[in-house]
Scaffold this motif. Structure first.
Motif, PDB file in Angstrom:
ATOM      1  N   VAL A  46     109.185  51.448  33.976  1.00  0.00           N
ATOM      2  CA  VAL A  46     108.168  52.268  34.625  1.00  0.00           C
ATOM      3  C   VAL A  46     108.689  52.667  36.004  1.00  0.00           C
ATOM      4  O   VAL A  46     109.451  51.922  36.633  1.00  0.00           O
ATOM      5  CB  VAL A  46     106.827  51.496  34.742  1.00  0.00           C
ATOM      6  N   TRP A  47     108.325  53.879  36.454  1.00  0.00           N
ATOM      7  CA  TRP A  47     108.633  54.283  37.830  1.00  0.00           C
ATOM      8  C   TRP A  47     107.386  54.041  38.667  1.00  0.00           C
ATOM      9  O   TRP A  47     106.278  54.469  38.302  1.00  0.00           O
ATOM     10  CB  TRP A  47     109.042  55.750  37.915  1.00  0.00           C
ATOM     11  N   VAL A  48     107.556  53.354  39.797  1.00  0.00           N
ATOM     12  CA  VAL A  48     106.427  52.994  40.653  1.00  0.00           C
ATOM     13  C   VAL A  48     106.519  53.818  41.928  1.00  0.00           C
ATOM     14  O   VAL A  48     107.306  53.509  42.830  1.00  0.00           O
ATOM     15  CB  VAL A  48     106.428  51.478  40.974  1.00  0.00           C
ATOM     16  N   ASP A  49     105.722  54.884  42.003  1.00  0.00           N
ATOM     17  CA  ASP A  49     105.776  55.773  43.176  1.00  0.00           C
ATOM     18  C   ASP A  49     105.452  55.024  44.450  1.00  0.00           C
ATOM     19  O   ASP A  49     106.059  55.274  45.503  1.00  0.00           O
ATOM     20  CB  ASP A  49     104.794  56.929  42.988  1.00  0.00           C
ATOM     21  N   ALA A  50     104.489  54.106  44.396  1.00  0.00           N
ATOM     22  CA  ALA A  50     104.085  53.380  45.599  1.00  0.00           C
ATOM     23  C   ALA A  50     105.221  52.563  46.187  1.00  0.00           C
ATOM     24  O   ALA A  50     105.319  52.393  47.403  1.00  0.00           O
ATOM     25  CB  ALA A  50     102.895  52.476  45.283  1.00  0.00           C
TER      26      ALA A  50
ATOM     27  N   VAL B 262     102.352  59.084  45.375  1.00  0.00           N
ATOM     28  CA  VAL B 262     101.438  58.067  44.862  1.00  0.00           C
ATOM     29  C   VAL B 262     100.153  58.697  44.357  1.00  0.00           C
ATOM     30  O   VAL B 262      99.624  58.306  43.305  1.00  0.00           O
ATOM     31  CB  VAL B 262     101.129  57.038  45.966  1.00  0.00           C
ATOM     32  N   LEU B 263      99.630  59.671  45.093  1.00  0.00           N
ATOM     33  CA  LEU B 263      98.327  60.251  44.785  1.00  0.00           C
ATOM     34  C   LEU B 263      98.424  61.459  43.865  1.00  0.00           C
ATOM     35  O   LEU B 263      97.424  62.137  43.619  1.00  0.00           O
ATOM     36  CB  LEU B 263      97.627  60.642  46.085  1.00  0.00           C
ATOM     37  N   ASP B 264      99.595  61.745  43.330  1.00  0.00           N
ATOM     38  CA  ASP B 264      99.786  62.896  42.455  1.00  0.00           C
ATOM     39  C   ASP B 264      98.809  62.830  41.275  1.00  0.00           C
ATOM     40  O   ASP B 264      98.673  61.806  40.612  1.00  0.00           O
ATOM     41  CB  ASP B 264     101.218  62.932  41.931  1.00  0.00           C
TER      42      ASP B 264
END
Length: 508
Positions: free
Chosen positions: A288-292, A394-396
């Motif tokens: 998984v890619w974690v933007d945060a 993060v908020l995308d």
């Protein structure tokens, strides 16, 4: 540590994976039997391809909100005696799950991929009609996947679902390979090719004759990342354990393939090798890619549960110590992910928490195969909105009230102002009633007013035209959103579509 064995449902014998010195497992053509490796110590790489920047000191992540494990959340019908290897998408307000099982009513005999959905990872999961989970993908006689289809990994990109899966024609050595199918709804699938997209490298011979399989896919910055097992890869462990990574802008990995090697991603002639670097010493892992966090997380099973190992964007450094989600497990974990393979937003504290939820088999059942899918989870506490650039990622997909008494949708690092809340709700992945203050630092890139022009190019796409820029719309409720906006759809040619400058994709 002792050893354990398990016998898979149908199929080839493969050697199990233990990171002690001995064990032999027996499993299906689409499963690598494994016993638990040791939990990595804090700060250890715990991979066969260690950090290229050891001078970067990993950070310790604070944890909160451990949950789950109290009940079985999903199972197939009465004849589905095994259930394992799930892929789980938080798709709008629905959690969708595909996993490996077997139905006698879904010929040919062998592994099938089942589908069910629920309101949350804690279930209960049911078929799309509210009944038992549905068999949505099975073997194709005469093809490389003639008997077994298993280990699904599902993405949705620009409105198309992609199913990466393990396929095998029967019970023979190195018989596993990775296939691809596509869908518009996640239920009706069409094979992209009669042949696999990834085959065993056959760079070395080991007692473990599983081959290539157990894929996990992520879409990031226009690239499809594919992580997978290959027991014949030169960089796999002595028992075949290891996870290799390819990437391409082509979802079928036919062109522009890059392989992760000791010095990073390099151009590869194809997908059959070389396998010179593994990112984690494990079988059946999920990515998984974690933007945060600005990092990839790999979920893999260790002695006390599911360990999350972190890598930066180009897999050159490990920015965080590993995290353990304690649980009893059997066979590979499925992380709850957004449709593009990114970590989802939490229900609360969107800038302060990163939820990691995982579903996996928890026992060896009467058939001698993994079953009893259970949900476990933990939250990482982290300031995800400390700067506007990270906050935008993060908020995308998030919609919030705007200062102008309309709605703001964060998309592609920008803000789209939308006049009608019903339209914003249809296009957003999540809708919040309170506005994170960091959004005031992002510029408004456009405004979707009531009655805005909408266009459709047959075979290409649907979109809205705002100030001369075409914003493609790919959400499942795209037509409903445009109707709610009072935007009649104008037919244009594919050539006309291409002449427009493009904005970010809405509904991804």
């Amino acid at each position: 540590m002792g050893t354990r064995r398990h016998r898979g449902p149908v199929g080839a014998r493969v050697l199990g994976a233990v990171l002690t010195l001995v064990t032999v497992g027996v499993s299906s053509a689409c499963t690598v039997g494994e016993a638990a490796p040791a939990v990595p110590s804090a700060g250890s790489a715990a991979t066969t391809g260690s950090s290229l920047h050891p001078e970067i000191e990993p950070r310790t992540l604070a944890l909160d909100g451990r949950r789950g494990g109290d009940q079985v959340v999903a199972a197939g019908g009465a004849d589905a005696v095994y259930n394992y290897g799930p892929t789980v998408l938080a798709d709008g307000g629905t959690v969708r799950m595909w996993w490996c099982s077997q139905y006698g009513s879904a010929p040919p005999a062998g592994d099938d991929i089942l589908y069910a959905e629920a309101d949350s990872p804690s279930g209960p999961f049911a078929g799309p009609d509210g009944g038992i989970p549905r068999a949505v993908f099975s073997g194709h006689p005469g093809r490389f996947d003639a008997m077994h289809t298993c280990d699904p990994s599902v993405l949705r990109v620009n409105g198309t679902y992609y199913l990466y899966y393990t396929g095998a024609a029967g019970d023979h050595a190195h018989g596993n390979a990775i296939g691809l199918a596509t869908s518009q709804d996640g239920l009706q699938w069409t094979r992209a090719s009669a042949t696999p997209i990834v085959t065993p490298a056959r760079e070395t011979h080991r007692d473990n004759t599983y081959g290539a399989g157990q894929p996990s896919a992520v879409y990031l910055d226009g690239w499809f990342y594919l992580m997978f097992t290959d027991t014949t890869g030169s960089a796999a462990g002595w028992n075949g354990a290891g996870q290799f990574v390819l990437r391409s802008r082509d979802p079928a990995f036919v062109k522009g393939v890059e392989a992760l090697g000791p010095q990073g991603f390099v151009t590869a002639a194809g997908t059959s090798g070389p396998r010179t670097r593994s990112v984690v010493d494990a079988f059946s892992a999920d990515l998984v890619w974690v933007d945060a966090l600005g990092a990839f997380a790999i979920a893999h099973q260790t002695a006390d549960g599911t360990t999350l190992t972190f890598w930066n964007r180009d897999f050159t450094a490990q920015p965080y110590h590993s995290v353990l989600i304690r649980s009893r497990w059997e066979e590979g974990p499925g992380l709850v992910r957004r449709p593009d393979g990114h970590a989802p937003l939490p229900r609360t504290e969107v800038c302060g928490r990163v939820p990691f939820d995982v579903v996996h088999a928890s026992v060896i059942g009467q058939a001698g195969a993994p079953t009893d899918l259970r949900h476990h989870g933990v939250d990482v506490l982290f300031d995800a909105c400390g700067d506007p650039a990270r906050a935008a990622a993060v908020l995308d997909g998030l919609a919030v009230p705007s200062p102008a008494r309309t709605m703001d949708l964060v998309v592609g690092g920008r803000v789209l102002r939308i006049d009608r809340r019903s339209v914003a709700t249809a296009l957003a992945g999540t809708v919040l009633d309170e506005r994170p203050p960091v959004l005031d630092d992002l510029s408004v890139a456009g405004r979707l007013t009531a009655g805005a022009r909408a266009v459709h190019a047959p075979g290409v796409g649907l979109g809205v035209v705002l100030d001369g820029t075409l914003w493609p719309v790919t959400s499942a409720g795209a037509l409903e959103a445009l109707e709610a906006n009072d935007s009649p759809v104008e037919q244009i040619t594919p050539q006309q579509w291409e002449t427009y400058p493009k904005g970010p994709v809405l509904g991804q």
